[in-house]
Design a protein around this motif. Structure first.
Motif, PDB file in Angstrom:
ATOM      1  N   SER A 361     -32.801   3.552 -12.317  1.00  0.00           N
ATOM      2  CA  SER A 361     -32.996   2.486 -13.315  1.00  0.00           C
ATOM      3  C   SER A 361     -31.645   2.042 -13.856  1.00  0.00           C
ATOM      4  CB  SER A 361     -33.881   2.996 -14.460  1.00  0.00           C
ATOM      5  OG  SER A 361     -33.274   4.121 -15.078  1.00  0.00           O
ATOM      6  N   HIS A 362     -31.667   0.997 -14.674  1.00  0.00           N
ATOM      7  CA  HIS A 362     -30.464   0.561 -15.394  1.00  0.00           C
ATOM      8  C   HIS A 362     -30.550   1.059 -16.833  1.00  0.00           C
ATOM      9  CE1 HIS A 362     -29.395  -2.947 -12.508  1.00  0.00           C
ATOM     10  NE2 HIS A 362     -28.599  -1.923 -12.305  1.00  0.00           N
ATOM     11  N   ASN A 363     -29.428   1.511 -17.387  1.00  0.00           N
ATOM     12  CA  ASN A 363     -29.424   1.918 -18.795  1.00  0.00           C
ATOM     13  C   ASN A 363     -29.074   0.728 -19.695  1.00  0.00           C
ATOM     14  OD1 ASN A 363     -26.647   1.600 -18.550  1.00  0.00           O
ATOM     15  ND2 ASN A 363     -26.282   3.785 -18.265  1.00  0.00           N
ATOM     16  N   ASP A 364     -28.887   0.973 -20.984  1.00  0.00           N
ATOM     17  CA  ASP A 364     -28.649  -0.106 -21.960  1.00  0.00           C
ATOM     18  C   ASP A 364     -27.405  -0.921 -21.669  1.00  0.00           C
ATOM     19  OD1 ASP A 364     -30.886   0.775 -23.209  1.00  0.00           O
ATOM     20  OD2 ASP A 364     -29.849   1.919 -24.775  1.00  0.00           O
ATOM     21  N   ILE A 365     -26.420  -0.304 -21.023  1.00  0.00           N
ATOM     22  CA  ILE A 365     -25.187  -1.057 -20.747  1.00  0.00           C
ATOM     23  C   ILE A 365     -25.143  -1.597 -19.318  1.00  0.00           C
ATOM     24  CG2 ILE A 365     -23.788   0.079 -22.527  1.00  0.00           C
ATOM     25  CD1 ILE A 365     -22.658   1.897 -20.302  1.00  0.00           C
ATOM     26  N   GLY A 366     -26.297  -1.499 -18.628  1.00  0.00           N
ATOM     27  CA  GLY A 366     -26.420  -2.140 -17.323  1.00  0.00           C
ATOM     28  C   GLY A 366     -25.922  -1.333 -16.137  1.00  0.00           C
ATOM     29  N   THR A 367     -25.564  -0.057 -16.362  1.00  0.00           N
ATOM     30  CA  THR A 367     -25.138   0.774 -15.230  1.00  0.00           C
ATOM     31  C   THR A 367     -26.306   1.622 -14.725  1.00  0.00           C
ATOM     32  OG1 THR A 367     -24.332   2.491 -16.734  1.00  0.00           O
ATOM     33  CG2 THR A 367     -22.726   0.852 -16.013  1.00  0.00           C
ATOM     34  N   ASP A 368     -26.136   2.167 -13.520  1.00  0.00           N
ATOM     35  CA  ASP A 368     -27.229   2.897 -12.868  1.00  0.00           C
ATOM     36  C   ASP A 368     -27.466   4.273 -13.494  1.00  0.00           C
ATOM     37  OD1 ASP A 368     -27.511   0.796 -11.135  1.00  0.00           O
ATOM     38  OD2 ASP A 368     -26.468   1.739  -9.467  1.00  0.00           O
ATOM     39  N   GLU A 369     -28.740   4.606 -13.621  1.00  0.00           N
ATOM     40  CA  GLU A 369     -29.161   5.936 -14.074  1.00  0.00           C
ATOM     41  C   GLU A 369     -30.069   6.554 -13.014  1.00  0.00           C
ATOM     42  OE1 GLU A 369     -28.396   7.910 -16.429  1.00  0.00           O
ATOM     43  OE2 GLU A 369     -27.288   6.651 -17.838  1.00  0.00           O
ATOM     44  N   ILE A 370     -30.008   7.876 -12.894  1.00  0.00           N
ATOM     45  CA  ILE A 370     -30.883   8.596 -11.958  1.00  0.00           C
ATOM     46  C   ILE A 370     -31.680   9.643 -12.735  1.00  0.00           C
ATOM     47  CG2 ILE A 370     -31.004   9.993  -9.852  1.00  0.00           C
ATOM     48  CD1 ILE A 370     -28.083   9.060  -9.278  1.00  0.00           C
ATOM     49  N   LEU A 371     -32.992   9.642 -12.517  1.00  0.00           N
ATOM     50  CA  LEU A 371     -33.844  10.703 -13.051  1.00  0.00           C
ATOM     51  C   LEU A 371     -34.617  11.293 -11.872  1.00  0.00           C
ATOM     52  CD1 LEU A 371     -35.355  12.345 -15.240  1.00  0.00           C
ATOM     53  CD2 LEU A 371     -36.939  10.412 -15.458  1.00  0.00           C
ATOM     54  N   ILE A 372     -34.474  12.599 -11.691  1.00  0.00           N
ATOM     55  CA  ILE A 372     -35.224  13.264 -10.624  1.00  0.00           C
ATOM     56  C   ILE A 372     -36.335  14.087 -11.252  1.00  0.00           C
ATOM     57  CG2 ILE A 372     -35.125  14.782  -8.623  1.00  0.00           C
ATOM     58  CD1 ILE A 372     -32.194  14.133  -8.335  1.00  0.00           C
ATOM     59  N   LYS A 373     -37.572  13.719 -10.917  1.00  0.00           N
ATOM     60  CA  LYS A 373     -38.743  14.456 -11.401  1.00  0.00           C
ATOM     61  C   LYS A 373     -39.112  15.499 -10.356  1.00  0.00           C
ATOM     62  CE  LYS A 373     -40.607  10.623 -14.146  1.00  0.00           C
ATOM     63  NZ  LYS A 373     -41.724   9.677 -14.312  1.00  0.00           N
ATOM     64  N   ILE A 374     -39.166  16.741 -10.793  1.00  0.00           N
ATOM     65  CA  ILE A 374     -39.364  17.854  -9.866  1.00  0.00           C
ATOM     66  C   ILE A 374     -40.596  18.676 -10.235  1.00  0.00           C
ATOM     67  CG2 ILE A 374     -38.385  20.090  -9.148  1.00  0.00           C
ATOM     68  CD1 ILE A 374     -35.620  18.840  -9.310  1.00  0.00           C
ATOM     69  N   ALA A 375     -41.389  19.036  -9.221  1.00  0.00           N
ATOM     70  CA  ALA A 375     -42.443  20.047  -9.385  1.00  0.00           C
ATOM     71  C   ALA A 375     -41.918  21.323  -8.750  1.00  0.00           C
ATOM     72  CB  ALA A 375     -43.721  19.594  -8.698  1.00  0.00           C
ATOM     73  N   ALA A 376     -41.903  22.388  -9.512  1.00  0.00           N
ATOM     74  CA  ALA A 376     -41.330  23.644  -9.010  1.00  0.00           C
ATOM     75  C   ALA A 376     -42.303  24.805  -9.203  1.00  0.00           C
ATOM     76  CB  ALA A 376     -40.019  23.940  -9.737  1.00  0.00           C
ATOM     77  N   THR A 377     -42.166  25.830  -8.357  1.00  0.00           N
ATOM     78  CA  THR A 377     -43.036  27.017  -8.461  1.00  0.00           C
ATOM     79  C   THR A 377     -42.706  27.802  -9.739  1.00  0.00           C
ATOM     80  OG1 THR A 377     -41.454  28.136  -7.025  1.00  0.00           O
ATOM     81  CG2 THR A 377     -43.456  27.309  -5.992  1.00  0.00           C
ATOM     82  N   ASP A 378     -41.407  27.795 -10.122  1.00  0.00           N
ATOM     83  CA  ASP A 378     -40.987  28.492 -11.341  1.00  0.00           C
ATOM     84  C   ASP A 378     -40.014  27.589 -12.104  1.00  0.00           C
ATOM     85  OD1 ASP A 378     -40.398  30.324 -13.301  1.00  0.00           O
ATOM     86  OD2 ASP A 378     -38.932  31.421 -12.080  1.00  0.00           O
ATOM     87  N   PRO A 379     -40.547  26.665 -12.920  1.00  0.00           N
ATOM     88  CA  PRO A 379     -39.693  25.667 -13.590  1.00  0.00           C
ATOM     89  C   PRO A 379     -38.884  26.262 -14.754  1.00  0.00           C
ATOM     90  CG  PRO A 379     -41.989  25.349 -14.215  1.00  0.00           C
ATOM     91  CD  PRO A 379     -41.965  26.470 -13.231  1.00  0.00           C
ATOM     92  N   SER A 380     -37.805  26.955 -14.427  1.00  0.00           N
ATOM     93  CA  SER A 380     -37.006  27.636 -15.453  1.00  0.00           C
ATOM     94  C   SER A 380     -35.697  26.902 -15.715  1.00  0.00           C
ATOM     95  CB  SER A 380     -36.694  29.057 -15.000  1.00  0.00           C
ATOM     96  OG  SER A 380     -35.893  29.009 -13.819  1.00  0.00           O
ATOM     97  N   GLU A 381     -35.079  27.228 -16.839  1.00  0.00           N
ATOM     98  CA  GLU A 381     -33.765  26.676 -17.191  1.00  0.00           C
ATOM     99  C   GLU A 381     -32.720  27.118 -16.157  1.00  0.00           C
ATOM    100  OE1 GLU A 381     -31.006  24.422 -19.111  1.00  0.00           O
ATOM    101  OE2 GLU A 381     -33.164  24.471 -19.496  1.00  0.00           O
ATOM    102  N   LYS A 382     -32.889  28.328 -15.648  1.00  0.00           N
ATOM    103  CA  LYS A 382     -31.966  28.858 -14.642  1.00  0.00           C
ATOM    104  C   LYS A 382     -31.998  27.998 -13.375  1.00  0.00           C
ATOM    105  CE  LYS A 382     -30.913  33.063 -12.031  1.00  0.00           C
ATOM    106  NZ  LYS A 382     -31.397  34.392 -11.612  1.00  0.00           N
ATOM    107  N   LEU A 383     -33.212  27.628 -12.922  1.00  0.00           N
ATOM    108  CA  LEU A 383     -33.362  26.772 -11.735  1.00  0.00           C
ATOM    109  C   LEU A 383     -32.743  25.402 -11.992  1.00  0.00           C
ATOM    110  CD1 LEU A 383     -34.483  26.165  -8.883  1.00  0.00           C
ATOM    111  CD2 LEU A 383     -36.661  25.548  -9.969  1.00  0.00           C
ATOM    112  N   LEU A 384     -33.004  24.860 -13.180  1.00  0.00           N
ATOM    113  CA  LEU A 384     -32.475  23.544 -13.549  1.00  0.00           C
ATOM    114  C   LEU A 384     -30.945  23.529 -13.457  1.00  0.00           C
ATOM    115  CD1 LEU A 384     -33.623  20.790 -14.657  1.00  0.00           C
ATOM    116  CD2 LEU A 384     -33.043  21.630 -16.919  1.00  0.00           C
ATOM    117  N   GLN A 385     -30.316  24.529 -14.029  1.00  0.00           N
ATOM    118  CA  GLN A 385     -28.855  24.616 -14.007  1.00  0.00           C
ATOM    119  C   GLN A 385     -28.328  24.839 -12.588  1.00  0.00           C
ATOM    120  OE1 GLN A 385     -26.722  23.773 -16.357  1.00  0.00           O
ATOM    121  NE2 GLN A 385     -28.551  23.300 -17.558  1.00  0.00           N
ATOM    122  N   SER A 386     -29.059  25.609 -11.829  1.00  0.00           N
ATOM    123  CA  SER A 386     -28.656  25.879 -10.442  1.00  0.00           C
ATOM    124  C   SER A 386     -28.668  24.590  -9.616  1.00  0.00           C
ATOM    125  CB  SER A 386     -29.599  26.912  -9.830  1.00  0.00           C
ATOM    126  OG  SER A 386     -29.196  27.239  -8.535  1.00  0.00           O
TER     127      SER A 386
END
Length: 429
Positions: A361-386
């Protein structure tokens, strides 16, 4: 089953293609409302186009023009049309293509020589794991090609691991035609049900829809995961509805071979000039031997790199490397240029990631943004950081990542009317 022209010298191939090009231009000038108009508006005398290089005198055809003037590209009366197909509409409205009896014969020939390229012969049985209906060209092309080759075919269709394994165990196919990530699902099902994948008799898989290799032709993460469990050969094949032609790997697996009797290839930069050899550019094609809706200098939207070195298989044809990405899906993110396939490769590294969707998508200043939506078996903070650390290491940037319910992701991946999973949603205007 290597056509003689594919073993000819580069100069012989070029001369052959230029003869075919002259025939195409005369045909379009007589039968295509769209190209007649283009020739007239641009004062193009078709007999002045003598060489492949002269193609640069003709404007390119874009997807937008194909959508806007779809009917004007038809070169035959409707009574000659045998089959109607539509593009998948990944980036925009679907386009209708009409095929004559000769076009279907050409499609069968294309797939027969493409499968032969990957080593499929008369003695083989091929299991088709993709849809043959829903106006999908690829499914009917695979069926016709295997039939022309004289091999056996099992039409199972997409999905349903249980039915796929039932067919594999019952009919003993030697080759599969499948999306590579689905092969992982077949392996998972086999492990849960005590099926020995390496005793199944399957020799190889011809893979569609997702890249198998890095740009240097080494196996990417997805392929490595498959081959770690299932000792089969993986062959990449790349095509699109507009091309009516496939680029399939031979046994040396160094890119998909061009069929010069079926397609002329140009790889162009943003100014529609030929790129320097070895550079990435937009694949632009001119179809040869098509009756219904031939295309001239059509920009496919796929960013690729050509390889023109000799191949050990004996073919002297140009080879296409893995698709770098879709031109319209190019992302400028925090000073780095990205394409979604590079992100796919990173996400495939994580066994805990069950499914995902990439939103741009585009953000407020018109540059590109990326959001990755993930389904995980163990959705932990550790996995996110990894995952974020892996992105930084491989791509120098880390997009926003959020965990979501698997059902929600699958709903986004398979909208109504979709024939294949959607992994990228581009919300930019």
């Amino acid at each position: 089953m290597i056509p003689k022209i594919e073993q000819a010298s580069k100069q012989e191939i070029k001369t052959f293609q230029e003869e075919k090009l002259a025939q195409l231009l005369a045909y379009l000038n007589e039968n295509s409302a769209y190209y007649k108009r283009i020739f007239k508006e641009n004062n193009i005398a078709i007999d002045a186009i003598q060489s492949i290089e002269d193609l640069s005198k003709i404007p390119v055809t874009t997807k937008d023009q194909l959508q806007q003037y779809n009917d004007d590209f038809l070169c035959v009366p409707k009574s000659k049309i045998i089959d109607y197909v539509t593009t998948s509409g990944t980036l925009g409205d679907p386009v209708t293509f009409a095929l004559t009896d000769n076009d279907l014969e050409r499609l069968a020939y294309n797939e027969a020589i493409s499968f032969a390229c990957a080593g499929v012969g008369k003695e083989d049985i091929v299991q088709l794991m993709t849809t043959i209906d829903r106006r999908f060209m690829a499914g009917i092309a695979y069926f016709l090609g295997v039939r022309k080759l004289g091999a056996g075919i099992i039409r199972v269709g997409a999905g349903i691991p249980e039915l796929q394994w039932d067919s594999i165990l019952k009919f003993k196919p030697t080759y599969l035609i499948a999306v590579p990530s689905f092969l992982l699902k077949l392996i998972e099902y086999a492990e849960r049900n005590n099926i020995d994948v390496n005793a199944s008799g399957v020799k190889g898989a011809i893979c569609i829809g997702e890249p198998l290799r890095e740009q240097d032709f080494s196996l990417n993460t997805l392929s490595q995961k498959i081959k770690a469990k299932w000792n089969i050969e993986l062959y990449s094949t790349y095509a699109s509805t507009e091309m009516n032609t496939a680029f399939t790997e031979c046994e040396y697996q160094q890119g998909g071979h061009q069929h010069p009797e079926l397609i002329i290839v140009e790889i162009l930069d943003d100014n529609d000039n030929i790129v320097t050899p070895g550079e990435v550019g937009e694949l632009t094609i001119t179809t040869l031997g098509i009756e219904g809706m031939p295309l001239l200098r059509f920009k496919t939207g796929d960013m690729v790199k050509a390889n023109n070195t000799a191949c050990a298989c004996g073919r002297n044809t140009m080879r296409l490397g893995p698709v770098v990405g879709r031109k319209k899906q190019m992302i400028k993110y925090k000073g780095t240029t990205l394409y979604p396939p590079a992100m796919d490769n990173i996400l495939n590294d994580f066994n805990d990631v069950e499914s995902y969707i990439i939103e741009i998508s585009h953000n407020d200043i018109g540059t590109d943004e990326i959001l990755i939506k993930i389904a995980a078996t163990d959705p932990s903070e550790k996995l996110l950081q990894s995952i974020k650390n892996h992105f930084r290491a491989k791509l120098r940037v880390a997009p926003k990542i959020a965990f979501h319910d698997k059902k929600e992701i699958l709903k986004l991946q398979f909208p109504k009317m979709s024939r294949k999973p959607i992994l990228v949603i581009d919300k930019r205007a």
